[in-house]
Write a protein that holds these residues in place. Structure first.
Motif, PDB file in Angstrom:
ATOM      1  N   GLU A  48      65.284  64.919  38.007  1.00  0.00           N
ATOM      2  CA  GLU A  48      65.053  64.235  39.280  1.00  0.00           C
ATOM      3  C   GLU A  48      66.191  64.515  40.254  1.00  0.00           C
ATOM      4  O   GLU A  48      65.956  64.743  41.455  1.00  0.00           O
ATOM      5  CB  GLU A  48      64.920  62.731  39.050  1.00  0.00           C
ATOM      6  CG  GLU A  48      63.649  62.313  38.331  1.00  0.00           C
ATOM      7  CD  GLU A  48      63.604  60.825  38.074  1.00  0.00           C
ATOM      8  OE1 GLU A  48      62.626  60.180  38.478  1.00  0.00           O
ATOM      9  OE2 GLU A  48      64.550  60.297  37.452  1.00  0.00           O
ATOM     10  N   LEU A  49      67.428  64.501  39.744  1.00  0.00           N
ATOM     11  CA  LEU A  49      68.574  64.798  40.604  1.00  0.00           C
ATOM     12  C   LEU A  49      68.524  66.228  41.113  1.00  0.00           C
ATOM     13  O   LEU A  49      68.866  66.503  42.269  1.00  0.00           O
ATOM     14  CB  LEU A  49      69.874  64.543  39.840  1.00  0.00           C
ATOM     15  CG  LEU A  49      70.118  63.116  39.346  1.00  0.00           C
ATOM     16  CD1 LEU A  49      71.498  63.008  38.711  1.00  0.00           C
ATOM     17  CD2 LEU A  49      69.981  62.112  40.483  1.00  0.00           C
ATOM     18  N   SER A  77      73.560  60.874  36.657  1.00  0.00           N
ATOM     19  CA  SER A  77      72.236  60.449  36.204  1.00  0.00           C
ATOM     20  C   SER A  77      72.266  59.018  35.693  1.00  0.00           C
ATOM     21  O   SER A  77      71.403  58.193  36.021  1.00  0.00           O
ATOM     22  CB  SER A  77      71.732  61.396  35.111  1.00  0.00           C
ATOM     23  OG  SER A  77      70.495  60.974  34.594  1.00  0.00           O
ATOM     24  N   SER A  78      73.294  58.716  34.891  1.00  0.00           N
ATOM     25  CA  SER A  78      73.436  57.360  34.367  1.00  0.00           C
ATOM     26  C   SER A  78      73.733  56.364  35.491  1.00  0.00           C
ATOM     27  O   SER A  78      73.215  55.250  35.506  1.00  0.00           O
ATOM     28  CB  SER A  78      74.556  57.335  33.323  1.00  0.00           C
ATOM     29  OG  SER A  78      74.791  56.035  32.847  1.00  0.00           O
ATOM     30  N   LEU A  79      74.550  56.800  36.435  1.00  0.00           N
ATOM     31  CA  LEU A  79      74.949  55.922  37.535  1.00  0.00           C
ATOM     32  C   LEU A  79      73.764  55.556  38.422  1.00  0.00           C
ATOM     33  O   LEU A  79      73.610  54.403  38.835  1.00  0.00           O
ATOM     34  CB  LEU A  79      76.038  56.616  38.365  1.00  0.00           C
ATOM     35  CG  LEU A  79      76.749  55.777  39.426  1.00  0.00           C
ATOM     36  CD1 LEU A  79      77.630  54.727  38.762  1.00  0.00           C
ATOM     37  CD2 LEU A  79      77.592  56.688  40.331  1.00  0.00           C
ATOM     38  N   MET A  91      88.155  89.197  25.556  1.00  0.00           N
ATOM     39  CA  MET A  91      87.525  88.223  26.448  1.00  0.00           C
ATOM     40  C   MET A  91      88.563  87.364  27.149  1.00  0.00           C
ATOM     41  O   MET A  91      89.460  86.809  26.535  1.00  0.00           O
ATOM     42  CB  MET A  91      86.573  87.306  25.686  1.00  0.00           C
ATOM     43  CG  MET A  91      85.485  86.761  26.610  1.00  0.00           C
ATOM     44  SD  MET A  91      85.361  84.988  26.778  1.00  0.00           S
ATOM     45  CE  MET A  91      84.856  84.438  25.198  1.00  0.00           C
ATOM     46  N   HIS A  92      88.427  87.305  28.468  1.00  0.00           N
ATOM     47  CA  HIS A  92      89.218  86.419  29.314  1.00  0.00           C
ATOM     48  C   HIS A  92      88.300  85.254  29.667  1.00  0.00           C
ATOM     49  O   HIS A  92      87.204  85.466  30.203  1.00  0.00           O
ATOM     50  CB  HIS A  92      89.656  87.119  30.603  1.00  0.00           C
ATOM     51  CG  HIS A  92      90.325  88.441  30.401  1.00  0.00           C
ATOM     52  ND1 HIS A  92      91.593  88.710  30.867  1.00  0.00           N
ATOM     53  CD2 HIS A  92      89.901  89.598  29.800  1.00  0.00           C
ATOM     54  CE1 HIS A  92      91.926  89.956  30.571  1.00  0.00           C
ATOM     55  NE2 HIS A  92      90.904  90.514  29.924  1.00  0.00           N
ATOM     56  N   ALA A  93      88.704  84.035  29.381  1.00  0.00           N
ATOM     57  CA  ALA A  93      87.838  82.885  29.641  1.00  0.00           C
ATOM     58  C   ALA A  93      88.578  81.810  30.423  1.00  0.00           C
ATOM     59  O   ALA A  93      89.811  81.715  30.360  1.00  0.00           O
ATOM     60  CB  ALA A  93      87.302  82.300  28.333  1.00  0.00           C
ATOM     61  N   ALA A  94      87.815  81.013  31.153  1.00  0.00           N
ATOM     62  CA  ALA A  94      88.402  79.937  31.952  1.00  0.00           C
ATOM     63  C   ALA A  94      87.480  78.728  31.885  1.00  0.00           C
ATOM     64  O   ALA A  94      86.766  78.418  32.847  1.00  0.00           O
ATOM     65  CB  ALA A  94      88.611  80.390  33.394  1.00  0.00           C
ATOM     66  N   PRO A  95      87.463  78.013  30.761  1.00  0.00           N
ATOM     67  CA  PRO A  95      86.542  76.881  30.601  1.00  0.00           C
ATOM     68  C   PRO A  95      86.965  75.680  31.434  1.00  0.00           C
ATOM     69  O   PRO A  95      88.126  75.280  31.438  1.00  0.00           O
ATOM     70  CB  PRO A  95      86.636  76.561  29.103  1.00  0.00           C
ATOM     71  CG  PRO A  95      88.028  77.000  28.722  1.00  0.00           C
ATOM     72  CD  PRO A  95      88.298  78.220  29.560  1.00  0.00           C
ATOM     73  N   THR A  96      86.025  75.112  32.149  1.00  0.00           N
ATOM     74  CA  THR A  96      86.301  73.896  32.897  1.00  0.00           C
ATOM     75  C   THR A  96      86.059  72.684  32.004  1.00  0.00           C
ATOM     76  O   THR A  96      85.589  72.810  30.872  1.00  0.00           O
ATOM     77  CB  THR A  96      85.432  73.794  34.158  1.00  0.00           C
ATOM     78  OG1 THR A  96      84.080  73.540  33.767  1.00  0.00           O
ATOM     79  CG2 THR A  96      85.505  75.075  34.979  1.00  0.00           C
ATOM     80  N   GLN A  97      86.347  71.511  32.500  1.00  0.00           N
ATOM     81  CA  GLN A  97      86.217  70.299  31.689  1.00  0.00           C
ATOM     82  C   GLN A  97      84.842  69.648  31.832  1.00  0.00           C
ATOM     83  O   GLN A  97      84.355  69.015  30.918  1.00  0.00           O
ATOM     84  CB  GLN A  97      87.300  69.290  32.089  1.00  0.00           C
ATOM     85  CG  GLN A  97      87.374  68.052  31.216  1.00  0.00           C
ATOM     86  CD  GLN A  97      88.117  68.268  29.917  1.00  0.00           C
ATOM     87  OE1 GLN A  97      88.530  69.372  29.615  1.00  0.00           O
ATOM     88  NE2 GLN A  97      88.288  67.213  29.149  1.00  0.00           N
ATOM     89  N   SER A  98      84.214  69.820  32.985  1.00  0.00           N
ATOM     90  CA  SER A  98      83.000  69.053  33.241  1.00  0.00           C
ATOM     91  C   SER A  98      81.984  69.879  34.017  1.00  0.00           C
ATOM     92  O   SER A  98      82.258  70.337  35.124  1.00  0.00           O
ATOM     93  CB  SER A  98      83.342  67.789  34.033  1.00  0.00           C
ATOM     94  OG  SER A  98      82.209  67.005  34.263  1.00  0.00           O
ATOM     95  N   GLY A  99      80.818  70.080  33.404  1.00  0.00           N
ATOM     96  CA  GLY A  99      79.715  70.744  34.075  1.00  0.00           C
ATOM     97  C   GLY A  99      78.504  69.833  34.044  1.00  0.00           C
ATOM     98  O   GLY A  99      78.323  68.962  34.877  1.00  0.00           O
ATOM     99  N   GLY A 100      77.677  70.025  32.985  1.00  0.00           N
ATOM    100  CA  GLY A 100      76.553  69.122  32.801  1.00  0.00           C
ATOM    101  C   GLY A 100      76.988  67.684  32.610  1.00  0.00           C
ATOM    102  O   GLY A 100      76.237  66.744  32.923  1.00  0.00           O
ATOM    103  N   ALA A 101      78.217  67.486  32.122  1.00  0.00           N
ATOM    104  CA  ALA A 101      78.735  66.121  31.944  1.00  0.00           C
ATOM    105  C   ALA A 101      78.801  65.379  33.275  1.00  0.00           C
ATOM    106  O   ALA A 101      78.583  64.161  33.326  1.00  0.00           O
ATOM    107  CB  ALA A 101      80.114  66.171  31.296  1.00  0.00           C
TER     108      ALA A 101
END
Length: 483
Positions: free
Chosen positions: A308-309, A299-301, A283-293
């Motif tokens: 809703e967004l 959403s909080s902002l 497996m070759h993977a490339a995880p990013t730092q922020s998706g749903g975050a």
């Protein structure tokens, strides 16, 4: 044969679990959030007891939802690189340091400077970076800043391995989750561990995913049930997305985005994590730092929930006039591995309201993944034209379509939302003997409900916006370097 399986995922924001039958039908699910402490810059810690509260909560709920005699096994998965330092009694000495924590960046740079690209390629098959989340960096950080805790540390464990220890009393892990520490044969790289005296003896023994770590202790729900060693979230999620054969690609969407592809061909490519082979899968993977975050932040902002967004973004027409969003709210991982980078909006004007900003955030995350997938295509030596998508972030139809359009790829979405716990349950099925091998288990237990096709009319627009997205990052690099 009538049976059930349990899969548990200690994720970044919550502990999730699934109870499935022999056909992959979800009979019950569980989710309990756990907080992250961010008291100082770069800090991201969690209380391991919160994880256990979630795990035991799931087992307690499931024990009342089904006859325990029907359940054959429990599979585990968790966030990585997150680390728990435990003493000889198996008690956590300090809060768990999650993968989002960047305080070990200086320690990582010193370690990385002592290893050549040639050594990394010889050990791992490619230039895997030693970054702030690397286990060796974390151990160096604790040894430097908390010498008393380091001296008392008997084991450095991943969250899933800590859970297995608490459930069964056994210490174990797997070679794939130990990425950056083990070579292609699945054994620890002694030459690397020698850079930090005392690290080798604190690492757990390694076993296959489906190995039975032990059985649930008396007095706990499902006492006596076998617990498998399990896999890291990227691999469990890969299986939960139905990805198991050469050429299969995945897109896991959660707190972060995890694109990956299975390919026996390896073209050493900076920025990609190349995992040790496992049962013929590379497996070759490339995880990013922020998706749903990133969406959770917005959403909080704005004081509106993510759904809703998503609805707002769906009512916003794709346009070259939309703002750009760089989702580096806590630095970025693949493919640029830049912990100093920070998020920003660009080309905001008075027409940018909640709908436009919401779509910009969703597009920005998708652009990060496009960058990751392009790097993965180079690493795997093949063009990636479709992927199976799962995870909590995949439940938004609007966002899935934005992703398909930005990536120019077909995305096939799983029925069970949470791919990682489903993958953990699949591993429990193999470990318990319900399935002879991993591939047939995946094919029987993973089902799909919808395919998102890219709109070819938007290809030119998103190609241009992607180039500008990359330029935005490069333009801001000198600014971020000042801090």
């Amino acid at each position: 044969m009538d049976f059930c399986l349990i899969g548990i995922d200690v994720g970044t924001t919550s502990t999730k679990a699934t109870l499935i039958d022999q056909n992959g039908v979800q009979l019950a699910s569980f989710s309990r959030p756990h907080p992250t402490s961010r008291l100082t810059p770069g800090m991201a810690e969690q209380d391991p007891q919160d994880w256990m509260d979630g795990v035991l909560g799931a087992l307690g709920q499931f024990s009342g939802a089904v006859d325990p005699a029907r359940v054959l096994g429990i599979g585990l998965t968790s966030q990585v690189n997150s680390h728990v330092f435990v003493d000889g009694r198996g008690e956590a000495l300090r809060a768990g340091i999650t993968w989002q924590d960047t305080r070990a960046a200086g320690d990582a740079a010193k370690l990385d400077a002592q290893v050549t690209a040639e050594q990394k390629t010889a050990w791992f098959g490619g230039p895997v970076p030693i970054d702030a989340s690397h286990a060796l960096s974390r151990m160096a950080f604790v040894a430097r800043t908390e010498p008393e805790n380091w001296a008392a540390t008997r084991h450095v464990l991943l969250p899933k391995d800590f859970v297995a220890l608490k459930l069964t009393g056994a210490v174990s892990s797997d070679p794939v989750a130990s990425v950056g520490l083990v070579n292609a044969s699945g054994t620890y790289v002694g030459e690397l561990l020698d850079l930090l005296p005392g690290s080798a003896e604190r690492l757990p023994p390694l076993f296959p995913f489906h190995h039975i770590a032990g059985r649930v202790r008396a007095g706990l729900p499902f006492a006596g049930l076998p617990v498998t060693v399990g896999a890291m979230d990227a691999w469990a999620g890969m299986f939960g997305c139905g990805v198991v054969e050469d050429g299969d690609a995945m897109y896991q969407s959660g707190t972060s985005e995890i694109p990956g592809v299975i390919s026996s061909k390896v073209v050493p490519t900076p920025g990609v994590i190349l995992f040790p082979p496992y049962e013929g899968m590379r497996m070759h993977a490339a995880p990013t730092q922020s998706g749903g975050a990133a969406l959770a932040w917005l959403s909080s902002l704005l004081g509106r929930n993510p759904q809703e967004l998503s609805d707002l973004a769906g009512n916003c027409v794709p346009s070259a006039d939309l703002p750009y969003f760089l989702p580096h709210l806590a630095g970025e991982r693949a493919p640029i591995w830049d912990s100093a980078s920070r998020g920003t909006f660009a080309r905001l004007d008075a027409n940018a309201g909640p709908a436009q900003v919401s779509r910009s955030v969703m597009e920005g995350v998708a652009f990060s993944v496009r960058w990751a997938f392009e790097t993965l295509s180079n690493s795997a030596g093949r063009k990636i034209e479709s992927a199976n998508i799962g995870g909590g972030g995949s439940r938004s139809d609007v966002w899935c379509q934005i992703r398909a359009d930005v990536l120019g790829m077909e995305l096939r979405r799983t029925v069970v939302p949470d791919a990682a716990p489903l993958g953990a349950a699949i591993l429990a099925g193999v470990g318990s003997g319900a399935f002879e091998a991993l591939a047939p288990a995946v094919r029987q237990l993973v089902r799909f409900e919808r395919t998102f096709e890219p709109d070819v009319r938007l290809a030119a627009l998103y190609a241009e916006r992607f180039e500008l997205f990359q330029s935005l990052y490069e333009t801001l690099k000198p600014f971020n370097a000042l801090f």
